[in-house]
Design a protein around this motif. Structure first.
Motif, PDB file in Angstrom:
ATOM      1  N   GLY A  13       0.704  -1.248   0.059  1.00  0.00           N
ATOM      2  CA  GLY A  13      -0.058  -0.011   0.139  1.00  0.00           C
ATOM      3  C   GLY A  13       0.837   1.251   0.005  1.00  0.00           C
ATOM      4  N   CYS A  14       1.968   1.307  -0.502  1.00  0.00           N
ATOM      5  CA  CYS A  14       2.748   2.368  -0.392  1.00  0.00           C
ATOM      6  C   CYS A  14       2.112   3.481  -1.295  1.00  0.00           C
ATOM      7  CB  CYS A  14       4.169   2.220  -0.953  1.00  0.00           C
ATOM      8  SG  CYS A  14       4.420   1.676  -2.654  1.00  0.00           S
ATOM      9  N   GLY A  15       1.686   3.156  -2.233  1.00  0.00           N
ATOM     10  CA  GLY A  15       1.086   4.115  -3.199  1.00  0.00           C
ATOM     11  C   GLY A  15       1.759   4.880  -4.431  1.00  0.00           C
ATOM     12  N   ASN A  16       3.123   4.063  -4.553  1.00  0.00           N
ATOM     13  CA  ASN A  16       4.040   4.570  -5.545  1.00  0.00           C
ATOM     14  C   ASN A  16       3.255   4.526  -6.928  1.00  0.00           C
ATOM     15  OD1 ASN A  16       6.159   4.939  -3.706  1.00  0.00           O
ATOM     16  ND2 ASN A  16       7.225   3.280  -4.368  1.00  0.00           N
ATOM     17  N   CYS A  17       2.782   3.277  -7.145  1.00  0.00           N
ATOM     18  CA  CYS A  17       1.809   3.149  -8.332  1.00  0.00           C
ATOM     19  C   CYS A  17       0.888   4.208  -8.579  1.00  0.00           C
ATOM     20  CB  CYS A  17       1.366   1.658  -8.395  1.00  0.00           C
ATOM     21  SG  CYS A  17       0.306   1.299  -7.211  1.00  0.00           S
ATOM     22  N   VAL A  18       0.121   4.658  -7.781  1.00  0.00           N
ATOM     23  CA  VAL A  18      -0.847   5.541  -7.748  1.00  0.00           C
ATOM     24  C   VAL A  18      -0.545   6.837  -8.350  1.00  0.00           C
ATOM     25  CG1 VAL A  18      -2.700   6.607  -6.770  1.00  0.00           C
ATOM     26  CG2 VAL A  18      -2.354   4.229  -6.059  1.00  0.00           C
ATOM     27  N   ILE A  19       0.758   7.265  -7.801  1.00  0.00           N
ATOM     28  CA  ILE A  19       1.520   8.681  -8.164  1.00  0.00           C
ATOM     29  C   ILE A  19       2.138   8.332  -9.343  1.00  0.00           C
ATOM     30  CG2 ILE A  19       3.396  10.079  -7.170  1.00  0.00           C
ATOM     31  CD1 ILE A  19       2.309   9.562  -4.463  1.00  0.00           C
ATOM     32  N   ALA A  20       2.506   7.307  -9.790  1.00  0.00           N
ATOM     33  CA  ALA A  20       3.579   7.212 -10.886  1.00  0.00           C
ATOM     34  C   ALA A  20       2.625   7.208 -12.304  1.00  0.00           C
ATOM     35  CB  ALA A  20       4.396   6.025 -11.018  1.00  0.00           C
ATOM     36  N   CYS A  21       1.566   6.929 -12.043  1.00  0.00           N
ATOM     37  CA  CYS A  21       0.404   6.587 -13.158  1.00  0.00           C
ATOM     38  C   CYS A  21       0.042   8.129 -13.857  1.00  0.00           C
ATOM     39  CB  CYS A  21      -0.762   5.854 -12.819  1.00  0.00           C
ATOM     40  SG  CYS A  21      -1.884   5.801 -14.225  1.00  0.00           S
ATOM     41  N   PRO A  22       0.327   8.158 -15.025  1.00  0.00           N
ATOM     42  CA  PRO A  22       0.220   9.613 -16.053  1.00  0.00           C
ATOM     43  C   PRO A  22      -1.205   9.835 -15.859  1.00  0.00           C
ATOM     44  CG  PRO A  22       1.204   7.972 -17.211  1.00  0.00           C
ATOM     45  CD  PRO A  22       1.189   7.487 -15.996  1.00  0.00           C
ATOM     46  N   VAL A  23      -2.178   8.557 -15.961  1.00  0.00           N
ATOM     47  CA  VAL A  23      -3.483   8.935 -16.074  1.00  0.00           C
ATOM     48  C   VAL A  23      -3.896   9.348 -14.810  1.00  0.00           C
ATOM     49  CG1 VAL A  23      -5.644   7.924 -16.450  1.00  0.00           C
ATOM     50  CG2 VAL A  23      -3.860   7.065 -17.910  1.00  0.00           C
ATOM     51  N   ASN A  24      -3.577   8.589 -13.530  1.00  0.00           N
ATOM     52  CA  ASN A  24      -3.863   9.025 -12.222  1.00  0.00           C
ATOM     53  C   ASN A  24      -3.592  10.615 -12.218  1.00  0.00           C
ATOM     54  OD1 ASN A  24      -5.006   6.591 -11.704  1.00  0.00           O
ATOM     55  ND2 ASN A  24      -3.676   6.214 -10.120  1.00  0.00           N
ATOM     56  N   ALA A  25      -2.327  10.906 -12.584  1.00  0.00           N
ATOM     57  CA  ALA A  25      -1.815  12.333 -12.261  1.00  0.00           C
ATOM     58  C   ALA A  25      -2.728  13.527 -13.009  1.00  0.00           C
ATOM     59  CB  ALA A  25      -0.353  12.438 -12.650  1.00  0.00           C
ATOM     60  N   ARG A  26      -3.490  13.004 -13.554  1.00  0.00           N
ATOM     61  CA  ARG A  26      -4.630  14.336 -14.319  1.00  0.00           C
ATOM     62  C   ARG A  26      -5.382  14.604 -12.946  1.00  0.00           C
ATOM     63  NH1 ARG A  26      -6.406  11.224 -19.666  1.00  0.00           N
ATOM     64  NH2 ARG A  26      -7.373  10.268 -18.171  1.00  0.00           N
ATOM     65  N   ASP A  27      -5.504  13.703 -12.047  1.00  0.00           N
ATOM     66  CA  ASP A  27      -6.238  14.255 -10.934  1.00  0.00           C
ATOM     67  C   ASP A  27      -5.402  15.355 -10.290  1.00  0.00           C
ATOM     68  OD1 ASP A  27      -7.053  14.359  -8.074  1.00  0.00           O
ATOM     69  OD2 ASP A  27      -8.814  13.271  -8.801  1.00  0.00           O
ATOM     70  N   PRO A  28      -5.825  16.314  -9.680  1.00  0.00           N
ATOM     71  CA  PRO A  28      -4.771  17.314  -9.055  1.00  0.00           C
ATOM     72  C   PRO A  28      -4.229  16.752  -7.620  1.00  0.00           C
ATOM     73  CG  PRO A  28      -6.862  18.494  -9.486  1.00  0.00           C
ATOM     74  CD  PRO A  28      -6.787  17.082 -10.216  1.00  0.00           C
ATOM     75  N   ASN A  29      -5.306  16.136  -7.120  1.00  0.00           N
ATOM     76  CA  ASN A  29      -5.053  15.540  -5.622  1.00  0.00           C
ATOM     77  C   ASN A  29      -4.102  14.516  -5.793  1.00  0.00           C
ATOM     78  OD1 ASN A  29      -6.575  16.869  -4.115  1.00  0.00           O
ATOM     79  ND2 ASN A  29      -7.889  15.556  -3.158  1.00  0.00           N
ATOM     80  N   PHE A  31      -1.747  14.362  -8.200  1.00  0.00           N
ATOM     81  CA  PHE A  31      -0.450  14.952  -8.618  1.00  0.00           C
ATOM     82  C   PHE A  31       0.038  15.580  -7.237  1.00  0.00           C
ATOM     83  CE2 PHE A  31       1.883  18.516 -10.456  1.00  0.00           C
ATOM     84  CZ  PHE A  31       2.690  17.802 -11.346  1.00  0.00           C
ATOM     85  N   GLY A  32      -0.630  16.036  -6.343  1.00  0.00           N
ATOM     86  CA  GLY A  32      -0.064  16.479  -5.144  1.00  0.00           C
ATOM     87  C   GLY A  32       0.300  15.615  -3.833  1.00  0.00           C
ATOM     88  N   GLY A  33       0.136  14.246  -4.446  1.00  0.00           N
ATOM     89  CA  GLY A  33       0.532  13.399  -3.569  1.00  0.00           C
ATOM     90  C   GLY A  33      -0.387  12.546  -2.446  1.00  0.00           C
TER      91      GLY A  33
END
Ligand code: SF4
Ligand code: SF4
Length: 79
Positions: A13-29, A31-33
């Motif tokens: 559950g570290c979340g590295n994948c969630v933050i690394a994903c460019p699709v997910n990064a379109r969500d401002p939250n 992108f802000g970690g």
């Protein structure tokens, strides 16, 4: 077509994948970690401490999540 497979028994559950994903990064939250603002925009998120695929069809197959995972808990299958 891309298909993601996750192995919850390996994920910590570290979340590295969630933050690394460019699709997910379109969500401002994201992108802000932080956690995603809107589930409909993200491929995956952490639920109860484990990565969970929300919208697998949004995946672009870049492999960033696979690279970001320290424990090989995500696999990308090209069909
Ligand atoms: S392969 Fe790329 S687009 Fe698909 S979930 Fe992983 S990081 Fe996101
Ligand atoms: S799948 Fe890997 S990178 Fe993603 S939360 Fe789990 S351990 Fe972290």
């Amino acid at each position: 077509m891309y298909k993601l497979e996750v192995y919850p028994e390996k994920c910590h559950g570290c979340g590295n994948c969630v933050i690394a994903c460019p699709v997910n990064a379109r969500d401002p939250n994201v992108f802000g970690g932080k956690g995603p603002e809107d589930d409909s925009k993200v491929v995956m998120r952490i639920i109860n401490g484990v990565v969970t695929i929300i919208n697998g069809d949004l995946c672009k197959g870049c492999g960033a999540c696979v690279e970001a995972c320290p424990v090989d808990a995500i696999k990308l299958i090209v069909e």
